[in-house]
Design an enzyme around this catalytic site. Structure first.
Site, PDB file in Angstrom:
ATOM      1  N   GLY A   1       0.832  -1.210   0.000  1.00 20.82           N
ATOM      2  CA  GLY A   1       0.000   0.000   0.000  1.00 20.82           C
ATOM      3  C   GLY A   1       0.862   1.253   0.000  1.00 20.82           C
ATOM      4  N   GLY A   2       0.464   2.268   0.762  1.00 17.75           N
ATOM      5  CA  GLY A   2       1.202   3.545   0.796  1.00 17.75           C
ATOM      6  C   GLY A   2       2.657   3.343   1.189  1.00 17.75           C
TER       7      GLY A   2
ATOM      8  CD  GLU B   1      22.455  -9.302 -21.790  1.00 14.92           C
ATOM      9  OE1 GLU B   1      22.407 -10.487 -22.145  1.00 14.92           O
ATOM     10  OE2 GLU B   1      23.252  -8.868 -20.943  1.00 14.92           O
TER      11      GLU B   1
ATOM     12  CB  SER C   1       9.377  -8.656 -24.351  1.00 13.23           C
ATOM     13  OG  SER C   1       9.864  -8.599 -23.028  1.00 13.23           O
TER      14      SER C   1
HETATM   15  N1  CAA Z   1      22.155 -17.122 -32.103  1.00 20.68           N
HETATM   16  C1  CAA Z   1      23.174 -17.365 -32.973  1.00 20.68           C
HETATM   17  N2  CAA Z   1      23.187 -16.915 -34.242  1.00 20.68           N
HETATM   18  C2  CAA Z   1      22.102 -16.202 -34.644  1.00 20.68           C
HETATM   19  C3  CAA Z   1      21.026 -15.909 -33.780  1.00 20.68           C
HETATM   20  C4  CAA Z   1      21.076 -16.408 -32.485  1.00 20.68           C
HETATM   21  N3  CAA Z   1      20.088 -16.168 -31.577  1.00 20.68           N
HETATM   22  N4  CAA Z   1      20.125 -15.171 -34.470  1.00 20.68           N
HETATM   23  C5  CAA Z   1      20.612 -15.021 -35.701  1.00 20.68           C
HETATM   24  N5  CAA Z   1      21.815 -15.632 -35.803  1.00 20.68           N
HETATM   25  C6  CAA Z   1      22.682 -15.685 -36.992  1.00 20.68           C
HETATM   26  C7  CAA Z   1      21.861 -16.099 -38.194  1.00 20.68           C
HETATM   27  O1  CAA Z   1      21.893 -17.514 -38.386  1.00 20.68           O
HETATM   28  C8  CAA Z   1      22.535 -15.364 -39.330  1.00 20.68           C
HETATM   29  O2  CAA Z   1      23.674 -16.065 -39.799  1.00 20.68           O
HETATM   30  P1  CAA Z   1      23.838 -16.428 -41.396  1.00 20.68           P
HETATM   31  O3  CAA Z   1      23.810 -15.110 -42.111  1.00 20.68           O
HETATM   32  O4  CAA Z   1      25.132 -17.137 -41.466  1.00 20.68           O
HETATM   33  O5  CAA Z   1      22.655 -17.258 -41.721  1.00 20.68           O
HETATM   34  C9  CAA Z   1      23.053 -14.101 -38.699  1.00 20.68           C
HETATM   35  O6  CAA Z   1      23.139 -14.357 -37.285  1.00 20.68           O
HETATM   36  C10 CAA Z   1      22.128 -12.919 -38.935  1.00 20.68           C
HETATM   37  O7  CAA Z   1      20.827 -13.324 -38.577  1.00 20.68           O
HETATM   38  P2  CAA Z   1      19.523 -12.525 -39.005  1.00 20.68           P
HETATM   39  O8  CAA Z   1      19.554 -12.305 -40.494  1.00 20.68           O
HETATM   40  O9  CAA Z   1      18.352 -13.193 -38.397  1.00 20.68           O
HETATM   41  O10 CAA Z   1      19.837 -11.121 -38.304  1.00 20.68           O
HETATM   42  P3  CAA Z   1      18.945  -9.837 -38.167  1.00 20.68           P
HETATM   43  O11 CAA Z   1      19.798  -8.687 -38.560  1.00 20.68           O
HETATM   44  O12 CAA Z   1      17.625 -10.029 -38.830  1.00 20.68           O
HETATM   45  O13 CAA Z   1      18.733  -9.727 -36.576  1.00 20.68           O
HETATM   46  C11 CAA Z   1      17.951 -10.247 -34.397  1.00 20.68           C
HETATM   47  C12 CAA Z   1      18.372 -10.763 -35.765  1.00 20.68           C
HETATM   48  C13 CAA Z   1      17.474 -11.472 -33.638  1.00 20.68           C
HETATM   49  C14 CAA Z   1      16.806  -9.256 -34.487  1.00 20.68           C
HETATM   50  C15 CAA Z   1      19.183  -9.593 -33.712  1.00 20.68           C
HETATM   51  O14 CAA Z   1      19.536  -8.398 -34.362  1.00 20.68           O
HETATM   52  C16 CAA Z   1      18.950  -9.311 -32.250  1.00 20.68           C
HETATM   53  O15 CAA Z   1      19.075 -10.223 -31.429  1.00 20.68           O
HETATM   54  N6  CAA Z   1      18.633  -8.030 -31.916  1.00 20.68           N
HETATM   55  C17 CAA Z   1      18.612  -7.624 -30.513  1.00 20.68           C
HETATM   56  C18 CAA Z   1      19.925  -7.026 -30.150  1.00 20.68           C
HETATM   57  C19 CAA Z   1      20.249  -7.179 -28.711  1.00 20.68           C
HETATM   58  O16 CAA Z   1      19.927  -8.162 -28.055  1.00 20.68           O
HETATM   59  N7  CAA Z   1      20.941  -6.185 -28.204  1.00 20.68           N
HETATM   60  C20 CAA Z   1      21.422  -6.255 -26.860  1.00 20.68           C
HETATM   61  C21 CAA Z   1      22.513  -5.265 -26.659  1.00 20.68           C
HETATM   62  S1  CAA Z   1      23.666  -5.789 -25.425  1.00 20.68           S
HETATM   63  C22 CAA Z   1      22.949  -5.424 -23.948  1.00 20.68           C
HETATM   64  O17 CAA Z   1      21.805  -5.059 -23.862  1.00 20.68           O
HETATM   65  C23 CAA Z   1      23.809  -5.677 -22.762  1.00 20.68           C
HETATM   66  C24 CAA Z   1      23.388  -4.902 -21.595  1.00 20.68           C
HETATM   67  O18 CAA Z   1      23.379  -3.724 -21.559  1.00 20.68           O
HETATM   68  C25 CAA Z   1      22.995  -5.602 -20.367  1.00 20.68           C
END
Ligand code: CAA
Length: 381
Positions: A339-340, A363, A366
């Site tokens: 509550g408060g 990271e 969602s």
């Molecule tokens: N694990 C391993 N490899 C992966 C993967 C995964 N989860 N997802 C994709 N890949 C690989 C793919 O197989 C692909 O390889 P090939 O070209 O050889 O086939 C390559 O990576 C590129 O994949 P996509 O074409 O699917 O890539 P995309 O540009 O469409 O992006 C995405 C995919 C999932 C959206 C990715 O960009 C992503 O995870 N974005 C979120 C970024 C993120 O998590 N940022 C966090 C910053 S760090 C942080 O936050 C730390 C902190 O402060 C606490």
């Protein structure tokens, strides 16, 4: 999946719990209010072996598995989620990356200090225009004889101010998408690197987050991790493991919300009885506990799959997605039960709401976790 912790796992959990309650709890409200980085506490955690838990002993780490790391991280995050993220980034994103992809020279040079808390690491992927669309970066490393010369800027770097080394993802070739991205070890002392001001954040205020600017920053070729062009795949691979850490940080917040709610509900009296005797409070407490058990099962499943060398990215994303939602919902319920008294800083539970929110953002938001999960489920014909 074994639901009974062995003696070593129980000891790790107990050690982390005692450290969190004895050392972290007394200063947590002040660190949050004044945005103070827990420098001394992190170095003590290094001495306890919590900063490089999965690094083999020969490189100065504790040589433990991911599950043990999650047990410790949950206890730390329960008390101070800021310390949780500092620990998570150093273990999951920095030490794990160097151990998995670094060469022997890089491992021998950097891991012993990082794993013992003598130095701290950060991980730098995002830029102002590239958050979720992580490969759309501009920071560029130009090859010049035996060096790379880096220009550009990064943002949202957790541990950015306090870290000694930065794992940097940047372009080494333009116009070929993610295949032009490489990973580097950049030492904070290198000329041409400047850390910006500490961001004034809603939550996890004890951790420092900042921009990093590179102005003709020279990085020796020997600091390139793996080969040119492999950086993006390395980053995503390592982020899969990082997401188990953030899911665990969220679980810590959700568990603290439940523990504080139970304690308060048993003390607080209204209408002549303890509020724990009201069905509506019991229902809230039961639902919070269900969410925590489900989060824990998802997290431990992902950790065990990772430790067995099996595919775990879908499970890590599910764990992060579910646990971060549970953290928000349990933190809100906790303040509702207080509550408060929950709405003022002194009780220390309003911080749980503020700390929880970021677990749905960093990271991988969602929404990005849903993309990863759906891609895995829909792959194939
Ligand atoms: N694990 C391993 N490899 C992966 C993967 C995964 N989860 N997802 C994709 N890949 C690989 C793919 O197989 C692909 O390889 P090939 O070209 O050889 O086939 C390559 O990576 C590129 O994949 P996509 O074409 O699917 O890539 P995309 O540009 O469409 O992006 C995405 C995919 C999932 C959206 C990715 O960009 C992503 O995870 N974005 C979120 C970024 C993120 O998590 N940022 C966090 C910053 S760090 C942080 O936050 C730390 C902190 O402060 C606490």
């Amino acid at each position: 999946m074994d639901f009974i912790l062995d003696n070593q796992q129980q000891l790790i959990k107990k050690t982390a719990r005692e450290f969190a309650n004895d050392i972290l709890r007394p200063g947590v409200i002040e660190r949050d209010e004044k945005s103070l980085f827990p420098k001394k506490e992190i170095s003590q955690m290094g001495e306890l072996g919590f900063m490089g838990m999965m690094v083999p002993e020969k490189f100065g780490g504790s040589g433990l598995d991911t599950l043990s790391y999650c047990l410790a991280l949950e206890e730390i995050s329960k008390v101070d989620a800021s310390v949780g993220v500092i620990m998570s980034v150093n273990n999951s994103l920095v030490c794990n990356l160097l151990y998995k992809y670094g060469n022997d020279h890089q491992k021998n040079t950097f891991l012993p200090k990082l794993a013992s808390g003598k130095s701290l690491g950060s991980f730098s992927l995002s830029e102002p225009q590239s958050g979720s669309d992580a490969s759309n970066m501009k920071t560029f490393a130009r090859r010049e004889s035996s060096d790379f010369v880096i220009n550009g800027s990064k943002n949202w770097v957790t541990n950015g101010i306090s870290s000694d080394i930065i794992i940097l993802l940047c372009l080494t070739k333009k116009n070929i998408g993610h295949k032009g991205i490489s990973a580097f070890i950049v030492e904070k002392t290198f000329d041409g690197l400047t850390a910006g001001n500490k961001e004034n954040k809603l939550g996890i205020r004890g951790s420092d987050t900042c921009e990093i600017y590179f102005d003709n920053c020279k990085v020796p070729f020997k600091n390139l991790i793996a080969s040119e062009g492999e950086g993006f795949k390395i980053a995503l691979d390592i982020l899969n493991g990082g997401r188990i850490g953030i899911a665990t940080q969220a679980l810590g917040i959700a568990q603290e919300s439940l523990d504080r709610s139970i304690q308060y509900a048993k003390e607080r009296e209204q209408f002549g009885k303890r509020i724990s005797e009201f069905g509506i409070i019991q229902s809230k407490i039961a639902n919070m506990a269900i969410k925590n058990e489900a989060s824990r099962l998802l997290i431990h499943q992902a950790a065990i799959l990772k430790d067995k060398g099996l595919e775990f990215s879908k499970e890590a994303s599910m764990a992060k997605h579910f646990s971060s939602g549970a953290a928000i919902s349990n933190a809100l319920e906790c303040v509702q039960i207080f509550g408060g008294y929950g709405y003022v800083k002194e009780t220390g539970v309003e911080r749980l709401i503020r700390d929880a929110k970021i677990t749905q953002i960093y990271e991988g938001t969602s929404e990005i976790q849903e993309k990863v999960i759906a891609k895995s489920l829909l792959k194939g014909d």
